[in-house]
Scaffold this active site. Sequence first.
Site, short mmCIF file in Angstrom:
data_model
loop_
_atom_site.label_atom_id
_atom_site.label_comp_id
_atom_site.label_asym_id
_atom_site.label_seq_id
_atom_site.Cartn_x
_atom_site.Cartn_y
_atom_site.Cartn_z
CG HIS A 1 -2.07 0.92 1.12
ND1 HIS A 1 -2.00 2.26 1.36
CD2 HIS A 1 -3.33 0.66 0.71
CE1 HIS A 1 -3.19 2.81 1.13
NE2 HIS A 1 -4.02 1.86 0.74
CG ASP B 1 -8.36 -4.47 -2.64
OD1 ASP B 1 -7.57 -3.55 -2.86
OD2 ASP B 1 -9.59 -4.33 -2.62
C1 SDX Z 1 -6.26 -0.06 -2.88
O1 SDX Z 1 -4.53 4.47 -2.10
C2 SDX Z 1 -5.44 3.83 -1.45
O2 SDX Z 1 -5.83 4.25 -0.36
C3 SDX Z 1 -5.99 2.64 -2.16
C4 SDX Z 1 -7.00 1.80 -1.38
C5 SDX Z 1 -8.28 2.55 -1.12
O3 SDX Z 1 -9.00 2.17 -0.18
O4 SDX Z 1 -8.62 3.46 -1.94
O5 SDX Z 1 -6.45 1.39 -0.16
C6 SDX Z 1 -7.41 0.56 -2.18
O6 SDX Z 1 -6.02 0.27 -4.01
C7 SDX Z 1 -5.39 -1.03 -2.13
C8 SDX Z 1 -4.16 -1.50 -2.97
C9 SDX Z 1 -4.65 -2.62 -3.89
N1 SDX Z 1 -3.58 -3.01 -4.86
C10 SDX Z 1 -2.95 -4.17 -4.75
O7 SDX Z 1 -3.12 -4.98 -3.85
C11 SDX Z 1 -2.02 -4.47 -5.93
C12 SDX Z 1 -0.66 -4.97 -5.40
N2 SDX Z 1 0.01 -3.89 -4.72
C13 SDX Z 1 0.97 -3.09 -5.49
O8 SDX Z 1 0.63 -2.91 -6.81
C14 SDX Z 1 1.43 -1.85 -4.72
O9 SDX Z 1 1.69 -2.26 -3.45
C15 SDX Z 1 0.54 -0.63 -4.65
C16 SDX Z 1 0.08 -0.18 -6.01
C17 SDX Z 1 -0.67 -0.91 -3.81
C18 SDX Z 1 1.34 0.48 -4.02
O10 SDX Z 1 2.32 0.83 -4.91
P1 SDX Z 1 3.42 1.98 -4.55
O11 SDX Z 1 3.06 2.71 -3.32
O12 SDX Z 1 3.64 2.77 -5.79
O13 SDX Z 1 4.66 1.15 -4.14
P2 SDX Z 1 5.69 0.56 -5.16
O14 SDX Z 1 4.97 -0.04 -6.32
O15 SDX Z 1 6.70 1.61 -5.44
O16 SDX Z 1 6.31 -0.63 -4.29
C19 SDX Z 1 7.38 -0.35 -3.42
C20 SDX Z 1 8.26 -1.59 -3.55
C21 SDX Z 1 8.62 -1.91 -5.01
O17 SDX Z 1 9.89 -2.56 -4.98
P3 SDX Z 1 11.21 -1.68 -5.38
O18 SDX Z 1 10.94 -1.04 -6.73
O19 SDX Z 1 11.34 -0.65 -4.28
O20 SDX Z 1 12.33 -2.67 -5.39
O21 SDX Z 1 7.55 -2.75 -3.07
C22 SDX Z 1 7.36 -3.66 -4.14
C23 SDX Z 1 7.60 -2.92 -5.45
O22 SDX Z 1 8.09 -3.81 -6.43
N3 SDX Z 1 5.96 -4.12 -4.06
C24 SDX Z 1 5.57 -5.37 -4.20
C25 SDX Z 1 4.18 -5.33 -4.00
N4 SDX Z 1 3.78 -4.08 -3.77
C26 SDX Z 1 4.90 -3.32 -3.82
N5 SDX Z 1 6.23 -6.51 -4.47
C27 SDX Z 1 5.48 -7.64 -4.54
N6 SDX Z 1 4.12 -7.69 -4.36
C28 SDX Z 1 3.45 -6.55 -4.09
N7 SDX Z 1 2.12 -6.59 -3.91
#
Ligand code: SDX
Length: 431
Positions: free
Chosen positions: A308, A366
Amino acid sequence: MAQTTKTATLTFENKQVELPIHSPTAGPDVLDIRKLYAQGGVFTYDPGYTSTASCDSAITFIDGDEGILLHRGYPIDQLAEKSHFLEVCYLLLYGELPTADVLEDFESRVTKHTMIHEQMHMFFRGFRRDAHPMATMVGVVGAMSAFYHDSTDVSDPWQREVASIRLLAKMPTIAAMAYKYSVGQPSVYPRNDLDYASNFLRMCFAVPAEDYEVDPILSRAMDRILTLHADHEQNASTSTVRLASSSGANPFACIAAGIACLWGPAHGGANQAALEMLREIGTVDQIPEFIRRAKDKDDPFRLMGFGHRVYKNFDPRAKVMKQSADEVLDLLGIENNETLKVAKELEKIALEDPYFVEKKLYPNVDFYSGIILDAMGFPTSMFTPIFAVARTVGWVSQWKEMIADPAMKIGRPRQLYTGPTYRDYVDVENR
Ligand code: SDX
């Protein structure tokens, strides 16, 4: 506006710019950069808005490090346990918990607006039967502006109030109709003697061939899921609604834009993706392979329902959802649910894995919701539409807050330009 007692001095090249610092009632201070370009000739740069406050708001507060979510100051776990969705809607829309008679009046106003214009039923026929219900919802909600002209003038507080109630009341009806259309069953009209969650369940699952009794277990679970998804600060879809609304566009078109944004798998589409992922994993022994893939930089696979932007601790909604999943499956007599077993083991393994610990990746809202919705009989394609039904009150509350703010301006970000500098046109024969 928050308190402004301090300033920050930005010194660069031969310039010095004083930037006011505003202190909120909770959370980090903010650096007010509104005069930065005029006084310093520079922009700030923050793709994805990781460090940028786009507005001030009094509706929802998240402390991502402590795993706290407050709606108008009330913690989500207390609201999920003690309140119910329409009361939370009143709180988000008007700022205070209502007295019993005010709540009764509000619930009656919402209930009496749950039907949609009869002619709107024709819209559904224009979609393929196998259209994703989110596609149908984007289209039909946007088309509400073609029917409810008497509540599209955003400068009129009364029309804003009518549009708010219409959107809150009609979203479950539209979502249920999208579902019924996708399964080839006749739509079911809302009933005024049912509460919000029960009405939605009946509109989804009743058929003309037999009576449908709403199971109170399912109704309570649905109401709790709606409460847990109601609002969440300036998430992507709420920011979409705010930006679209800042041009003065009508509320129905702006909420349709929010639905479109929510659909993405990185946002509201994650609940569908998370359950599909859990099913793809299938059994507990397959988990290590998926954990490996989630950590592999060259593999686009991510653990859906994990991570998140704000929560770097447990998402408090996930905690309540996990507890609810146990309760609902138990009450429904669903034992040995393999998907729930995989979810719990996946969570356990991930939370002990250095990669997830270091990146502070926890289950989000989720991760468990799909297990409950699946147990309730919903197909995965209905998971995000249900998120949209719940989030409508958040979008509308944030929209009302912004539109009523006299300082509201059209949103128009700048950019860091990296394209070609000035050059003259070259005739085709000279290229
Ligand atoms: C919702 O914003 C909100 O409030 C949203 C929400 C709401 O109520 O409105 O809470 C609802 O959208 C919840 C999130 C649902 N999405 C997912 O579950 C999809 C999987 N999660 C990721 O796509 C990600 O965690 C996000 C999109 C939720 C957050 O992305 P960020 O903040 O841009 O973080 P990032 O992608 O930069 O990740 C930071 C690091 C990265 O590694 P590095 O580049 O630093 O090496 O963490 C890793 C990412 O690769 N990472 C993950 C991961 N999520 C982040 N690695 C593996 N699995 C994951 N799920």
